[in-house]
Design an enzyme around this catalytic site. Sequence first.
Site, PDB file in Angstrom:
ATOM      1  N   SER A   1     -11.345 -52.409  95.731  1.00  0.00           N
ATOM      2  CA  SER A   1     -12.222 -51.796  94.733  1.00  0.00           C
ATOM      3  C   SER A   1     -12.758 -50.449  95.218  1.00  0.00           C
ATOM      4  CB  SER A   1     -13.407 -52.725  94.434  1.00  0.00           C
ATOM      5  OG  SER A   1     -12.971 -53.911  93.825  1.00  0.00           O
TER       6      SER A   1
ATOM      7  N   HIS B   1      -9.792 -50.468  89.736  1.00  0.00           N
ATOM      8  CA  HIS B   1      -8.404 -50.760  90.103  1.00  0.00           C
ATOM      9  C   HIS B   1      -7.510 -50.095  89.057  1.00  0.00           C
ATOM     10  CE1 HIS B   1      -9.081 -54.019  93.184  1.00  0.00           C
ATOM     11  NE2 HIS B   1     -10.274 -53.919  92.641  1.00  0.00           N
TER      12      HIS B   1
ATOM     13  N   HIS C   1      -6.538 -60.699  91.290  1.00  0.00           N
ATOM     14  CA  HIS C   1      -7.484 -61.684  91.791  1.00  0.00           C
ATOM     15  C   HIS C   1      -7.379 -62.971  90.981  1.00  0.00           C
ATOM     16  CE1 HIS C   1      -9.152 -57.599  92.281  1.00  0.00           C
ATOM     17  NE2 HIS C   1      -9.699 -58.020  93.402  1.00  0.00           N
TER      18      HIS C   1
ATOM     19  N   TYR D   1      -9.885 -64.624  89.971  1.00  0.00           N
ATOM     20  CA  TYR D   1     -10.926 -64.643  88.944  1.00  0.00           C
ATOM     21  C   TYR D   1     -10.512 -63.925  87.664  1.00  0.00           C
ATOM     22  CZ  TYR D   1     -12.349 -59.967  90.674  1.00  0.00           C
ATOM     23  OH  TYR D   1     -12.374 -58.642  91.067  1.00  0.00           O
ATOM     24  N   GLU D   2      -9.411 -63.163  87.722  1.00  0.00           N
ATOM     25  CA  GLU D   2      -8.873 -62.568  86.501  1.00  0.00           C
ATOM     26  C   GLU D   2      -8.086 -63.585  85.673  1.00  0.00           C
ATOM     27  OE1 GLU D   2      -7.319 -58.321  87.089  1.00  0.00           O
ATOM     28  OE2 GLU D   2      -7.317 -59.119  89.135  1.00  0.00           O
TER      29      GLU D   2
ATOM     30  N   ALA E   1     -13.261 -53.942  99.522  1.00  0.00           N
ATOM     31  CA  ALA E   1     -14.701 -53.720  99.545  1.00  0.00           C
ATOM     32  C   ALA E   1     -15.348 -55.069  99.806  1.00  0.00           C
ATOM     33  CB  ALA E   1     -15.168 -53.151  98.216  1.00  0.00           C
TER      34      ALA E   1
ATOM     35  N   MET F   1     -13.702 -61.170  97.674  1.00  0.00           N
ATOM     36  CA  MET F   1     -13.018 -62.011  96.686  1.00  0.00           C
ATOM     37  C   MET F   1     -11.512 -61.760  96.662  1.00  0.00           C
ATOM     38  SD  MET F   1     -15.733 -61.355  93.587  1.00  0.00           S
ATOM     39  CE  MET F   1     -17.507 -61.325  93.920  1.00  0.00           C
ATOM     40  N   SER F   2     -10.958 -61.307  97.776  1.00  0.00           N
ATOM     41  CA  SER F   2      -9.543 -60.922  97.754  1.00  0.00           C
ATOM     42  C   SER F   2      -8.932 -61.040  99.142  1.00  0.00           C
ATOM     43  CB  SER F   2      -9.411 -59.477  97.259  1.00  0.00           C
ATOM     44  OG  SER F   2      -9.978 -58.577  98.216  1.00  0.00           O
TER      45      SER F   2
ATOM     46  N   ASN G   1     -21.889 -53.166 100.449  1.00  0.00           N
ATOM     47  CA  ASN G   1     -23.232 -53.652 100.120  1.00  0.00           C
ATOM     48  C   ASN G   1     -23.666 -54.657 101.175  1.00  0.00           C
ATOM     49  OD1 ASN G   1     -21.117 -55.339  98.589  1.00  0.00           O
ATOM     50  ND2 ASN G   1     -22.906 -56.685  98.580  1.00  0.00           N
TER      51      ASN G   1
ATOM     52  N   HIS H   1     -21.345 -54.708  90.940  1.00  0.00           N
ATOM     53  CA  HIS H   1     -20.039 -54.072  91.126  1.00  0.00           C
ATOM     54  C   HIS H   1     -20.150 -52.548  91.122  1.00  0.00           C
ATOM     55  CE1 HIS H   1     -15.714 -54.151  91.328  1.00  0.00           C
ATOM     56  NE2 HIS H   1     -15.597 -53.372  90.269  1.00  0.00           N
TER      57      HIS H   1
END
Length: 295
Positions: free
Chosen positions: A39, A70, A92, A94-95, A122, A225-226, A249, A263
């Site tokens: 990201s 992306h 991902h 989650y998509e 990220a 998450m990846s 973050n 995000h």
Amino acid sequence: MAHCEEDSSRYTYEEYKQTADWLLSKTEHRPSVAIVCGSGLGALGELLKDQVAFNYIDIPNFPHSTVPGHAGRLIFGNLNGKPCVCMQGRFHSYEGYPLWKVTFPIRVFRLIGVETLIVTNAAGGLNQDYKVGDLMVILDHINFPGFAGQNPLIGPNEERFGPRFPPMSDAYDKDLRKLALAIGEELGFSEKMREGVYCSLGGPNFETIAECKFLSALGVDAVGMSTVPEVIVARHCGLRVLGMSLITNKAVMDYNTEATANHEEVLQAGKDSAKYLEKLVTLLIQRIELNNNVF
């Protein structure tokens, strides 16, 4: 019954090869290194010279990227004289994609001749010594979805890619890690360079405070998450892997704070610090030999 239907819908070796052959027919570039951009880190792809770019939507069998930050493009070109291919945007779970689809490009890269995979992401910093903008070379990972049976290698094994039970104790190449840390020092980024453990969660929600405390107690330095699914498949098919997390973050660890992760913050931090990652990757690729050696 649903499990059988999912198995029957997996990519076949012939479909991986169809995509690889299509790409090779559309460009004269023959990359030895593949880069997956996380990201806000897609600017890495813009550094390639003599570009030949494809939108994911135009590539046979390719999934489509749906996440802001992306771009959804595959770029072939040269970086510091080395032939590379760069994913501007990844996929991902989650998509809504199963992990065998999330990791589809990695096996395609193997079939077009890639030897080394560089994955970037990220990530939220759990280690309290980490600061926003730090670059963490991934030493190891924890695959939390894997504990619940979510793994891109589930299903019939394709021996033409790799063994049924691939080891992961050497998931992140020791020589490439050392090289990345040395280049960071050479470039004057020593205060930003870290080496630590990355944990992959399913997302798309950011972690609760209790989850962050739990992961921190397990020795996790950064969370995202990846990345882990791609690394598992890359190692399964014999690619060397270097992973790097840009700390975008700080994980929220205090119940009394008003801070929350979002995000937009991740994308902005990626934009602000991406130049450090770009310089590091550019120099690192120059020092990777085509025969899987570094010098």
